[in-house]
Enzyme design. Structure first.
Site, mmCIF file in Angstrom:
data_model
loop_
_atom_site.group_PDB
_atom_site.id
_atom_site.type_symbol
_atom_site.label_atom_id
_atom_site.label_comp_id
_atom_site.label_asym_id
_atom_site.label_seq_id
_atom_site.Cartn_x
_atom_site.Cartn_y
_atom_site.Cartn_z
ATOM 1 N N SER A 95 0.827 -1.202 0.000
ATOM 2 C CA SER A 95 0.000 0.000 0.000
ATOM 3 C C SER A 95 0.864 1.256 0.000
ATOM 4 C CB SER A 95 -0.924 -0.015 1.221
ATOM 5 O OG SER A 95 -1.706 1.157 1.279
ATOM 6 N N GLY A 153 2.227 1.781 -3.559
ATOM 7 C CA GLY A 153 1.202 2.329 -4.442
ATOM 8 C C GLY A 153 0.895 3.784 -4.165
ATOM 9 N N HIS A 154 0.861 4.176 -2.878
ATOM 10 C CA HIS A 154 0.604 5.578 -2.548
ATOM 11 C C HIS A 154 1.799 6.464 -2.888
ATOM 12 C CE1 HIS A 154 -2.790 3.896 -0.285
ATOM 13 N NE2 HIS A 154 -3.288 5.115 -0.249
ATOM 14 N N GLU A 155 3.011 5.930 -2.755
ATOM 15 C CA GLU A 155 4.194 6.731 -3.091
ATOM 16 C C GLU A 155 4.234 7.069 -4.575
ATOM 17 O OE1 GLU A 155 7.816 8.744 -2.466
ATOM 18 O OE2 GLU A 155 6.346 7.971 -1.033
ATOM 19 N N TRP A 182 1.665 9.893 -4.696
ATOM 20 C CA TRP A 182 1.859 11.077 -3.851
ATOM 21 C C TRP A 182 3.177 10.947 -3.099
ATOM 22 C CZ3 TRP A 182 -0.971 15.471 -3.511
ATOM 23 C CH2 TRP A 182 -0.718 16.321 -2.442
#
Length: 678
Positions: A609, A612-614, A617
């Site tokens: 997770s 994927g967020h990195e 953002w």
């Protein structure tokens, strides 16, 4: 030909008997139309006609009887609940209330006209776990009386006209009420409609007036006279309305909610005026349209071609694997006809299935690597607009997760076929999760099935989905209009409030002026919270529901009540259900089946997770990984304090008030510094 026709007729008869048996097994213990109380109805009657069904200790209700094949509008477990019989209301409506004994909160309040129906429901609810509290005059509810035993019928003809009675028949251990009149007949015999009920102040006033005009006095409760000087006024132990044990469970706090709304409006109105006097009008919708339009960078445009090509490759890989499986099954059948020993046949099946699955896994890995790495590398090195690159990466991450689920699910279907099994949800399964599926692997390996999955608002692939019964055009237009309004509000907040505040935070961060940094964080907290809530409403509540309506997707549980979270871990399990279900299905439980413990599997979930967020953002990797100790700390604190209010306050402060403004300020500072150097 005749033999085949006879076989088909026999199979059809067998399936029909199976369906009838399934329907009889699923028949409710008690069902029928009741008037449900809606305390928050503003523009219509507080009483609405609903179809109730009691299955064991589960009580559900629907808008009408034909909706029982869909998800219920409400579902409660009556085991351990208290059933309060309120008796006769307004001289003709028998009312009961199901209350949670621990909190005192009313779960469902309903009423009906027929006393026989009322007694049948009380008897059925009492048998299935409710403790019944009887008022005076209704203590004997053991047997439902005959229609001739009802008191208002003994007094002569009913002044309201003919009333159709209800027929009862036993089903299992309960009683099933079969309505003998249609919805129009019910409205005429009850002497009211939704409009008349709202005009005259409640159910039954019009009928009671007609009875009084005809000279008949329906039975009712005994009305006591004036209070005596010695009448007890303190009859039970009660706490103050604002005490902690009553305030959070009592729903009658509309005045406090109104005060909070007034305070928020006044406070934000002052901030709006201050912002306009200081910065003027900054919001420009045309600027956002320019940011998301196609740029002249051909490298960014190549990402869309790569996504489309890899999607076709994923379909081709699964189709090739399905054909090879069919070929192996034919060869296995041929070997069985040659009387090969079963032990050798099983070894042959396992040996023949090892290398095709290994080759399929290799091709799937290469294809998924191309789907994710090519857009990531291109966006990182290409000089494009931030908004356009963000859209590309968001679609890339979602597309990669969908293709992972598509390949993983079909691999499990193939392994089941090699073992001679059928997975739940397929045609022929004895464990259907929703109705009966008409699809079975490899019938789902079609371009149409893949296209529907890519457009559907889910990340988890399966051969068959629950579908909605109809397409609501007006509902869709309302949601699209709301979506445009919410997106416009979010962009207005970003450009008018967040952007000036973030720009003014560059100097304090560079100089490490901590008091000024804290002031910027606190000033940025409220606009960030508003913008984040608008993002959640636009994406999860409006956009996914619009896509679900267009694709007839039935399961629309895209989020749960995350706003009541008492810990950070509870929030992550509730706020994004598509990602949560994908992580459980394709990461967490495969690790558990592989021998890993729950801690290692949970850490891997948060690591993926965070990656994927990195991609979407910056600073998100550190933010997501830091949620792991935050989860443990909030769980420990909640166990020590044992207060849901304290845990909910800690969640809101740590996640939305502090975390997001700091991440936004750091990202803009680094972006500004890198832009100035370049």
């Amino acid at each position: 030909m005749e033999q085949q026709l006879d076989d088909l007729q026999q199979e059809n008869s067998r399936l029909r008997d199976m369906v009838q048996q399934k329907l009889q097994e699923d028949a409710p213990d008690m069902s029928g139309y009741l008037l449900k109380h809606r305390p928050y109805a503003a523009m219509s009657s507080h009483w609405a006609r609903r179809w109730f069904a009691l299955n064991g200790s589960l009580l559900s209700y629907y808008r009408k009887e034909q909706d029982t094949s869909h998800h219920p509008r409400g579902l409660i477990d009556i085991q351990g609940m208290v059933l309060e019989c309120e008796g006769l209301k307004q001289r003709r409506f028998h009312t009961f209330n199901i209350v949670n004994p621990s909190s005192g909160l009313s779960l469902i309040r309903a009423s009906c006209q027929e006393e026989a129906v009322f007694r049948g429901w009380i008897q059925a609810l009492g048998r299935h776990g409710c403790s019944v509290r009887h008022p005076s005059g209704l203590d004997d509810l053991r047997d439902p009386p005959a229609a001739s035993d009802i008191r208002w019928r003994e007094q002569g003809p009913d002044p309201r006209g003919p009333v159709s009675s209800a027929a009862f028949k036993p089903t299992g251990s309960g009683v099933t009420e079969t309505a003998a009149s249609s919805e129009a007949d019910y409205t005429s015999e009850s002497g009211m409609s939704d409009a008349s009920s709202s005009r005259h102040g409640g159910p039954g006033q019009q009928g009671s007036r007609a009875a009084a005009a005809a000279g008949h006095k329906p039975p009712g409760k005994h009305r006591p006279g004036p209070m005596l000087p010695s009448a007890p006024v303190h009859t039970e132990c009660r706490s103050s309305p604002l005490s902690g044990d009553r305030f959070m469970h009592d729903a009658k706090h509309s005045g406090i909610l109104t005060l909070m709304v007034v305070v928020l409006v006044c406070t934000n109105l002052r901030l709006i005026l201050e912002n306009f006097m200081k910065y003027g009008w900054l919001f420009n919708p045309a600027r956002w349209i320019d940011l998301i339009t196609f740029s002249g960078n051909w490298q960014l445009h190549s990402c869309w071609a790569v996504l489309g090509f890899c999607t076709l490759m994923a379909f081709w890989i699964e189709a090739l694997s399905a054909r090879w499986l069919a070929f192996q099954q034919k060869s296995t059948i041929g070997a069985s006809k040659k009387e090969v020993p079963p032990a050798h046949l099983r070894k042959r099946v396992q040996a023949d299935g090892w290398w095709p699955e290994s080759l399929t896994s290799l091709l799937v890995t290469l294809n998924l690597g191309a789907v994710f790495l090519w857009p990531s590398f291109t966006v990182f090195h290409a000089d494009g607009e931030a908004a356009y690159c963000g859209v590309i990466m968001m679609i890339t991450v979602v597309h990669t997760m969908k293709l992972v689920s598509y390949s993983h699910c079909n691999q499990d279907y193939r392994l089941a076929r090699r073992q001679g099994k059928v997975r739940p949800g397929e045609r022929g399964s004895h464990e259907p999760y929703f109705g009966f599926s008409n699809v079975r692997y490899p019938e789902n390996i079609t371009l149409r099935s893949l296209a529907h999955f890519l457009l559907a608002p889910t990340l988890c692939y399966q051969a068959h989905y629950p579908k909605s019964s109809r397409f609501r055009v007006r509902w869709l237009f309302r949601r699209m209009l709301q979506l445009l309004v919410v997106i416009g509000t979010m962009l207005f907040i970003v450009e008018q409030y967040i952007t000036p505040t973030v720009k003014n935070s560059i100097a304090p961060i560079s100089d490490l002026n901590w008091p000024r940094i804290i002031e910027r964080v606190l000033k940025l907290a409220l606009p960030c919270l508003y913008g984040w809530l608008c993002m959640f409403a636009a994406l999860f509540h409006l956009w996914l529901n619009v896509i679900a309506e267009l694709t007839y997707f039935g399961d629309r549980e895209f989020y749960k009540a995350w706003w009541d979270s008492t810990t950070v871990g509870e929030y992550w399990r509730l706020w994004n259900m598509p990602v949560h279900k994908w992580m459980l299905r394709h990461v967490y439980y495969p690790c558990i089946r592989g021998g890993a413990n729950k801690i290692v599997a949970g850490l891997l979930v948060f690591f993926l997770s965070a990656v994927g967020h990195e991609v979407l953002w910056p600073y998100a990797f550190v933010g997501i990984i830091s949620q792991v100790p935050m989860m443990w700390w909030t769980e420990w604190l909640y166990q020590k304090v044992q207060s849901k209010i304290t845990g909910n306050v800690i969640f809101w402060v740590s996640f939305c008030i502090i975390g997001q403004p700091i991440a936004l300020m750091l990202y803009y500072h680094d972006y500004f510094v890198l832009s100035s150097k370049s």
